[in-house]
Each structure stands twice: as structure tokens, then as C-alpha cells.
Write an enzyme that holds these catalytic residues in place. Structure first.
Site, short mmCIF file in Angstrom:
data_model
loop_
_atom_site.label_atom_id
_atom_site.label_comp_id
_atom_site.label_asym_id
_atom_site.label_seq_id
_atom_site.Cartn_x
_atom_site.Cartn_y
_atom_site.Cartn_z
N HIS A 10 41.55 31.30 48.82
CA HIS A 10 40.58 30.22 48.58
C HIS A 10 40.90 28.98 49.41
CE1 HIS A 10 37.96 31.87 45.49
NE2 HIS A 10 39.02 32.51 45.04
N LYS B 89 35.93 35.74 52.05
CA LYS B 89 35.49 34.44 51.50
C LYS B 89 35.00 33.55 52.65
CE LYS B 89 37.81 35.08 47.18
NZ LYS B 89 39.08 35.67 46.81
N SER C 193 42.23 30.15 41.71
CA SER C 193 40.80 30.34 41.89
C SER C 193 39.94 30.03 40.67
CB SER C 193 40.53 31.78 42.35
OG SER C 193 41.11 32.70 41.46
C1 PLP Z 1 39.54 36.94 46.19
C2 PLP Z 1 41.01 36.92 46.04
C3 PLP Z 1 41.78 38.05 46.34
C4 PLP Z 1 41.15 39.37 46.69
O1 PLP Z 1 40.64 39.31 47.97
P1 PLP Z 1 39.72 40.55 48.47
O2 PLP Z 1 39.85 40.49 49.95
O3 PLP Z 1 38.35 40.29 47.95
O4 PLP Z 1 40.32 41.77 47.88
C5 PLP Z 1 43.15 37.95 46.28
N1 PLP Z 1 43.76 36.79 45.93
C6 PLP Z 1 43.05 35.69 45.61
C7 PLP Z 1 43.75 34.44 45.22
C8 PLP Z 1 41.66 35.73 45.65
O5 PLP Z 1 40.96 34.66 45.31
#
Ligand code: PLP
Length: 399
Positions: free
Chosen positions: A217, A246, A189
Site C-alpha cells: 500500500h 495496486k 491496510s
Molecule cells: C494486497 C496486499 C497483499 C497481497 O498482494 P497481491 O499481489 O494482491 O497478492 C500483500 N500484503 C499487503 C500488505 C497487501 O495489502
């Protein structure tokens, strides 16, 4: 005693400030979207271009998701007031778990309050001290924490380095591990790099290892029908984790997808599932609608790719230093945390919302502005953003 404690905490905060590492939050008073309204004390709300949301498909303010959330609230109420196994499971929760699994190509899935919880939950019940887990060095903090919570022997390989992964697989096997699991982000990310899942899968197969992929992502906008990085690479992960926070509407919620016995055991043993509240109906109902939209959203995925290519080419033409790639995460590399902060401030004055990323979320000396494209951004938005980046870059002396 309490005074000493608060003095100590205050000194830590001063240190963060002195290093230029203090993160500040802006208050948004509108729905999330390509443009948002930002409130500041003593100022009327200001419309700003938002280039830092994980809103890849532009669904965060989609009226269909708002309607689905309202409908689920009307039919099932506001809160569950329970964990899943006591009285927190509705027909909507099970429908979402089955729908997700079918879309992503797994036998079943299990919901969590966030993907942070899904990653925190997934390793400990599945792996014991006879086992080994091998983790990419750039994996998300939640994978790192999840691995810390399990008793398996830990190995780490340099980001994307397949020779190193093979060396770690060999070491795990030579150490006599019963089961070996390789854990990787599908997309890293901070950099927008794709994991080479074809190569990782081949090595896993050669060494009889399981593959766990965190596709936060990617799910919804990468690969055929938005099925994510395994589908893009033409492989299957044994365990897939992801988020609704996301591309899939951007609210919250996470999940693990996998084989039926794996999901069944997680329901019995995963601590964040057993000891934390069920997702509210509004989120579950809207997530069901978000999957329907995402699965059919070839037009939005095409727009997103087009926006990412246009944005990347525009920044390169201006002379910025970018990390290479094709993902809608486009990091503008600046080096110093204070420089990245002043660049973000210049952009703020231009009406562009971005976020400076610096230690501890990226290594020291690798501070950056992580820009992110989404399908809701228009050509006009992107040109406005590029002009602002050009002026801000000159103002802080990086162009
Ligand atoms: C955003 C993200 C998370 C966390 O996700 P949430 O649902 O916001 O807790 C976990 N792993 C990766 C790779 C992320 O980008």
C-alpha cells in the site's frame, strides 16, 4: 457422507449470513477507474463512483499500460506454460526484476504470481529453527501465513508499539536466536497507518536484526519517486515485498527485492516460485511501463495527496468518525458489521461504490467503510461522494 458434508458447509454459510458477515460481489462491466459501470440482473449497467479501489495512481485503465500489454503479447505471446526455471523466463521477466531492484534500491528482485505468494515464499528458505521472526500484530494475512510456513521461533509485537518490539527483540536474543528478522507492513491496510520505520530500523540495528517490509500500500505513490515507505523514512529495508496489483497498474504479480544472495537463494528454494507458473508477458511488459510512469509521477502523487486531504476534511466536516492519518486509505468507523453493511447499501443506492470491512478482515466491533482515494478522482467526483455520504449517514442514523 457427501450429504452430511454439504449440510455442514451450508450451516456454516447460514451462520455467516445470520451474523451479517456475508460478502457479496458486484459485477463491473467497464475498465476500472474513478467511475465504473456495474451490471445487475435485469438492469442496464449503472455508472458508479468507485471509492474502494487500490488504483492509487489511477493507472488501471491507462492507455499506455494497455498498449504495453498488447505489445508484449504480440512480441512474446499470451502464456508462458511453464514455471520460471523450466522454460518460463523471458528477457522481459529479467528486465522487470532488474528495473524494480534499481528503482527500489536493492541489488536484485524476484517475481511471484502475487505478493500473497511473495510473502508466503520469503521466510521459509531464509530462516530455520535456530532463527526468530518478530511480526507486527496487524501484519497482512499473507505475512502471517508465510511466517507459519517457516520453522523460525515466532514473536509478535502490538501494532506500532516500539517498547513491545524492543521487548520481543530482547526475548528473541535471550532465547539464543541465530538470526532475527522483524516483519512489518509499510502501511497497515485496514487502518491506513504508516509503520514507524525509522524507529523499527533503529531497534533492528541495535539488536542486530534484519528488517522485512511489505510495501503493497505504498510502492508507486509514497516517498520520493514513489519508492515507498523505507524511502519516505530515509531508511533501507533488508527485504522488501510488494505488488503490481495496486498502484502499479492493478493487474497482478508480486515480488521480493533484496541483496543478491537472498534473491539467488529464493530462486532455488522458494516454493511458490518453483511450483507455480511464470507471469504472462502482458503483465510483465505493462509492469515495466508502470514503473516508468510511477517513477516520474510527481504530478499524480501531488493530486493523490490533495484528494486525500480534501476527502478526509470533507468527511470530518460532515461529522464522521475517522481514523487519524494522511494515507489515501480513509476508514470511516461504524462499529457493527450490519450497520456497515446497511451504510454500504445506502451508498450503493446513491451511486457510490464502497466496501464494508468487518470480521474476519478487521476485529469484531471495528467494522468500517474503507474509502480509498486515487489520482484519477476529480473534485466533482469527491463532492458527489461527500454529498452521498452525508445522506447515507443520516439514513442509517450515524450522523
Ligand atoms: C494486497 C496486499 C497483499 C497481497 O498482494 P497481491 O499481489 O494482491 O497478492 C500483500 N500484503 C499487503 C500488505 C497487501 O495489502
Amino acid at each position: 457422507m457427501a450429504d452430511e458434508f454439504l449440510d455442514h458447509i451450508g450451516a456454516v454459510l447460514k451462520g455467516i449470513e445470520a451474523e451479517g458477515l456475508m460478502k457479496r460481489e458486484r459485477e463491473i462491466t467497464s475498465p476500472q477507474g474513478a467511475r465504473v459501470t456495474v451490471a445487475r440482473p435485469g438492469e442496464p449497467g449503472r455508472r458508479m463512483l468507485n471509492l474502494c479501489a487500490n488504483n492509487y495512481l489511477g493507472l488501471a485503465d491507462d492507455p499506455r499500460l494497455v498498449a504495453a500489454a498488447e505489445a508484449a503479447t504480440r512480441s512474446h505471446g499470451y502464456g508462458m506454460a511453464s514455471v520460471r526455471f523450466i522454460c518460463g523466463t523471458t528477457d522481459l521477466h529479467r528486465a522487470l526484476e532488474r528495473r524494480l531492484a534499481a528503482w527500489l534500491g536493492h541489488e536484485d528482485s524476484i517475481l511471484f504470481a502475487a505478493c500473497f505468494d511473495a510473502n508466503g515464499a520469503v521466510f521459509e528458505p531464509l530462516l530455520g529453527e535456530e532463527d526468530a521472526v518478530i511480526s507486527d500484530s496487524l501484519n497482512h494475512a499473507s505475512i502471517i501465513d508465510g511466517i507459519r510456513l517457516c520453522k523460525a521461533r515466532r514473536f509478535r509485537f502490538a501494532n506500532g508499539d516500539m517498547a513491545d518490539l524492543e521487548a520481543q527483540l530482547r526475548a528473541a536474543r535471550e532465547g539464543g536466536a541465530r538470526f532475527v528478522m522483524v516483519a512489518t507492513d509499510g502501511v497497515f491496510s485496514m487502518d491506513g497507518y504508516f509503520a514507524d520505520l525509522g524507529a523499527v530500523r533503529r531497534l533492528c540495528d541495535a539488536y542486530g536484526a534484519l528488517l522485512m517490509v511489505d510495501d503493497c500500500h505504498a510502492t508507486g505513490f509514497v516517498g520520493p519517486k514513489g519508492r515507498g515507505t523505507p524511502a519516505r523514512a530515509g531508511i533501507a529495508a533488508d527485504i522488501l515485498t510488494g505488488t503490481f496489483g495496486k498502484a502499479l497498474g492493478g493487474a497482478l504479480g508480486g515480488y521480493v527485492a533484496g541483496a543478491q544472495p537472498v534473491i539467488d537463494l529464493l530462486r532455488q528454494r522458494a516454493r511458490p516460485y518453483l511450483f507455480s507458473n511464470a507471469l504472462p508477458p502482458a503483465v510483465v511488459g505493462a509492469a515495466l511501463a508502470a514503473i516508468d510512469i510511477a517513477e516520474a509521477a510527481d504530478d499524480r502523487r501531488a493530486q493523490l495527496s490533495e484528494n486525500a486531504a480534501y476527502w478526509r476534511a470533507g468527511l470530518e466536516a460532515l461529522g464522521f468518525s475517522l481514523l487519524p492519518g494522511s494515507h489515501p486509505i480513509v476508514p470511516v468507523m461504524l462499529g457493527d458489521a450490519p450497520l456497515a453493511q446497511s451504510f454500504a447499501r445506502e451508498l450503493d443506492a446513491e451511486g457510490v461504490m464502497v466496501s464494508a470491512f468487518f470480521f474476519p478482515v478487521v476485529p469484531r466491533g471495528k467494522a468500517r467503510i474503507r474509502t480509498q482515494m486515487n489520482a484519477a478522482l476529480t473534485r466533482e467526483d469527491l463532492d458527489f461522494g461527500l454529498a452521498a455520504f452525508g445522506r447515507a449517514g443520516k439514513a442509517v442514523g450515524v450522523l
